[in-house]
Design a protein around this motif. Structure first.
Motif, PDB file in Angstrom:
ATOM      1  N   ALA A 103       0.827  -1.207   0.000  1.00  0.00           N
ATOM      2  CA  ALA A 103       0.000   0.000   0.000  1.00  0.00           C
ATOM      3  C   ALA A 103       0.865   1.263   0.000  1.00  0.00           C
ATOM      4  CB  ALA A 103      -0.929  -0.012   1.217  1.00  0.00           C
ATOM      5  N   ILE A 104       1.875   1.291   0.861  1.00  0.00           N
ATOM      6  CA  ILE A 104       2.745   2.467   0.938  1.00  0.00           C
ATOM      7  C   ILE A 104       3.566   2.614  -0.339  1.00  0.00           C
ATOM      8  CG2 ILE A 104       4.700   3.489   2.159  1.00  0.00           C
ATOM      9  CD1 ILE A 104       3.649   2.138   4.702  1.00  0.00           C
ATOM     10  N   GLY A 105       4.164   1.532  -0.811  1.00  0.00           N
ATOM     11  CA  GLY A 105       5.019   1.590  -1.987  1.00  0.00           C
ATOM     12  C   GLY A 105       4.271   1.962  -3.252  1.00  0.00           C
ATOM     13  N   LEU A 106       3.068   1.410  -3.432  1.00  0.00           N
ATOM     14  CA  LEU A 106       2.280   1.721  -4.629  1.00  0.00           C
ATOM     15  C   LEU A 106       1.841   3.177  -4.634  1.00  0.00           C
ATOM     16  CD1 LEU A 106       0.092  -1.510  -4.910  1.00  0.00           C
ATOM     17  CD2 LEU A 106       1.924  -0.805  -6.458  1.00  0.00           C
ATOM     18  N   VAL A 107       1.356   3.656  -3.495  1.00  0.00           N
ATOM     19  CA  VAL A 107       0.912   5.056  -3.417  1.00  0.00           C
ATOM     20  C   VAL A 107       2.087   6.005  -3.629  1.00  0.00           C
ATOM     21  CG1 VAL A 107      -0.024   6.815  -1.876  1.00  0.00           C
ATOM     22  CG2 VAL A 107      -1.087   4.560  -1.978  1.00  0.00           C
ATOM     23  N   ALA A 108       3.210   5.738  -2.959  1.00  0.00           N
ATOM     24  CA  ALA A 108       4.374   6.620  -3.084  1.00  0.00           C
ATOM     25  C   ALA A 108       4.919   6.633  -4.503  1.00  0.00           C
ATOM     26  CB  ALA A 108       5.463   6.189  -2.102  1.00  0.00           C
ATOM     27  N   LEU A 114       5.051  15.247  -3.268  1.00  0.00           N
ATOM     28  CA  LEU A 114       5.000  15.398  -1.816  1.00  0.00           C
ATOM     29  C   LEU A 114       4.588  14.114  -1.128  1.00  0.00           C
ATOM     30  CD1 LEU A 114       5.226  17.274   0.634  1.00  0.00           C
ATOM     31  CD2 LEU A 114       2.827  17.928   0.266  1.00  0.00           C
ATOM     32  N   VAL A 115       3.640  13.392  -1.729  1.00  0.00           N
ATOM     33  CA  VAL A 115       3.181  12.127  -1.137  1.00  0.00           C
ATOM     34  C   VAL A 115       4.347  11.150  -1.018  1.00  0.00           C
ATOM     35  CG1 VAL A 115       1.678  10.135  -1.461  1.00  0.00           C
ATOM     36  CG2 VAL A 115       0.832  12.424  -1.990  1.00  0.00           C
ATOM     37  N   ASP A 116       5.106  11.036  -2.087  1.00  0.00           N
ATOM     38  CA  ASP A 116       6.264  10.143  -2.091  1.00  0.00           C
ATOM     39  C   ASP A 116       7.289  10.582  -1.048  1.00  0.00           C
ATOM     40  OD1 ASP A 116       8.121   8.204  -2.852  1.00  0.00           O
ATOM     41  OD2 ASP A 116       8.999   9.511  -4.369  1.00  0.00           O
ATOM     42  N   ALA A 117       7.565  11.878  -0.975  1.00  0.00           N
ATOM     43  CA  ALA A 117       8.567  12.390  -0.043  1.00  0.00           C
ATOM     44  C   ALA A 117       8.174  12.112   1.406  1.00  0.00           C
ATOM     45  CB  ALA A 117       8.754  13.888  -0.266  1.00  0.00           C
ATOM     46  N   VAL A 118       6.913  12.356   1.745  1.00  0.00           N
ATOM     47  CA  VAL A 118       6.467  12.156   3.129  1.00  0.00           C
ATOM     48  C   VAL A 118       6.508  10.676   3.501  1.00  0.00           C
ATOM     49  CG1 VAL A 118       4.498  12.329   4.692  1.00  0.00           C
ATOM     50  CG2 VAL A 118       5.056  14.240   3.165  1.00  0.00           C
ATOM     51  N   LEU A 119       5.956   9.824   2.635  1.00  0.00           N
ATOM     52  CA  LEU A 119       5.907   8.394   2.947  1.00  0.00           C
ATOM     53  C   LEU A 119       7.310   7.795   3.041  1.00  0.00           C
ATOM     54  CD1 LEU A 119       2.920   7.182   0.719  1.00  0.00           C
ATOM     55  CD2 LEU A 119       2.963   7.493   3.206  1.00  0.00           C
ATOM     56  N   MET A 120       8.202   8.200   2.154  1.00  0.00           N
ATOM     57  CA  MET A 120       9.549   7.648   2.186  1.00  0.00           C
ATOM     58  C   MET A 120      10.354   8.128   3.392  1.00  0.00           C
ATOM     59  SD  MET A 120       9.953   5.354  -0.023  1.00  0.00           S
ATOM     60  CE  MET A 120       8.240   4.928   0.371  1.00  0.00           C
ATOM     61  N   ARG A 121      10.052   9.337   3.897  1.00  0.00           N
ATOM     62  CA  ARG A 121      10.734   9.775   5.113  1.00  0.00           C
ATOM     63  C   ARG A 121      10.277   8.925   6.305  1.00  0.00           C
ATOM     64  NH1 ARG A 121      12.263  11.788   1.333  1.00  0.00           N
ATOM     65  NH2 ARG A 121      13.383   9.822   1.508  1.00  0.00           N
TER      66      ARG A 121
END
Length: 282
Positions: A103-108, A114-121
């Motif tokens: 779920a996290i990887g697909l969305v990011a 910004l979505v990718d940056a926040v989730l990856m942090r």
């Protein structure tokens, strides 16, 4: 280096394929473990909780192949019945980690920015801590039970799956035919189902098999520390912990449950490495 990376390096090493015999042996071990989960009563020579004080602390022999514990219970029967909880907790934790990481990887990877940056942090913060330490913190908050143990171990391994799947999503998004589909107006949901998911399933499957071994090792470690199921329910970690007080006189009490964990983890790692080699996953 993560425990997962250590297992991969020790078992296979870069560019080194598993011999077929090794993979077949590992598969048979996991199938035997599955049989213990499904029909433990048909495989165990004695009832796991049958107390026989006159047979207490017998060494491995003909009547009791793995010996008996301080209450005279057959250790082989307890290891066979304990496999159900150990393997189910490992499988449930792996499934939770896979679903959460997907779920996290697909969305990011799909939305980026910004979505990718926040989730990856968030993922980076989780990867900064050993997975076992995260699981220990989670189980301390949630409490001790098999279900909570699976949740704690699963959550602690979400970041590994998220990082891998996000990287594969970015790779797939850069392919020419995916770019063409995006330009032609295919919606994100269509891109996800038609192009992204089929391309990330292979690496995710290989990591899931490897992750099962890691989850087994972490859950058994936590159970050994007393954060798993409580007596009279048994799993391999608890059985190993129960024999600590008798190591000098009854070495088999902790040794054989520990060997069961080690062999299962090694078998899962070998199969996971073989899946990686077959699919060309690095």
């Amino acid at each position: 280096m993560t425990l997962l990376a250590v297992l991969q390096r020790r078992v296979g090493g870069p560019g080194r394929r598993m011999p077929p015999v090794t993979v077949i042996a590992a598969t048979l071990i996991l199938l035997a473990g599955l049989a213990c989960v499904v029909v433990p009563g048909h495989l165990a020579p004695h009832p796991p909780d049958a107390v026989a004080p006159e047979a207490a602390l017998l060494p491995p022999g003909w009547g009791h192949p793995l010996g008996t514990d301080e209450l005279g219970r057959d250790l082989l029967s307890r290891v066979i019945h304990g496999s159900r909880l150990s393997l189910l907790v490992g499988a449930a934790a792996t499934l939770l980690a896979l679903l959460g990481g997907a779920a996290i990887g697909l969305v990011a990877g799909l939305f980026g920015g910004l979505v990718d940056a926040v989730l990856m942090r968030v993922v980076d913060v989780m990867l900064a801590f050993p997975a076992l330490l995260l699981a220990l913190g989670a189980i301390s908050v949630l409490g001790s039970s098999p279900t909570r143990l699976a949740i704690a171990v699963g959550v602690s391994n979400v970041a590994t799956f998220a990082r891998l799947i996000r990287g594969d999503v970015l790779r797939v998004r850069g392919l020419a035919y995916v770019t063409a589909a995006t330009v032609s107006g295919v919606r994100p949901a269509g891109l996800l189902l038609r192009y992204v998911v089929p391309n990330v399933c292979g690496p995710a499957l290989a990591l899931a098999v490897l992750g099962f071994g890691v989850a087994m090792l972490e859950s058994s470690s936590l159970s050994f520390l007393g954060f798993g199921p409580q007596p009279p329910v048994a799993d391999w970690g608890m059985l190993a912990a129960a024999g600590r007080d008798n190591l000098a006189d009854a070495w088999w009490l902790s040794t054989f449950p520990g060997v069961a964990v080690a062999v299962t983890v090694l078998a899962a790692t070998i199969i996971g490495k073989a899946v990686q080699d077959r699919r060309g996953v690095q």
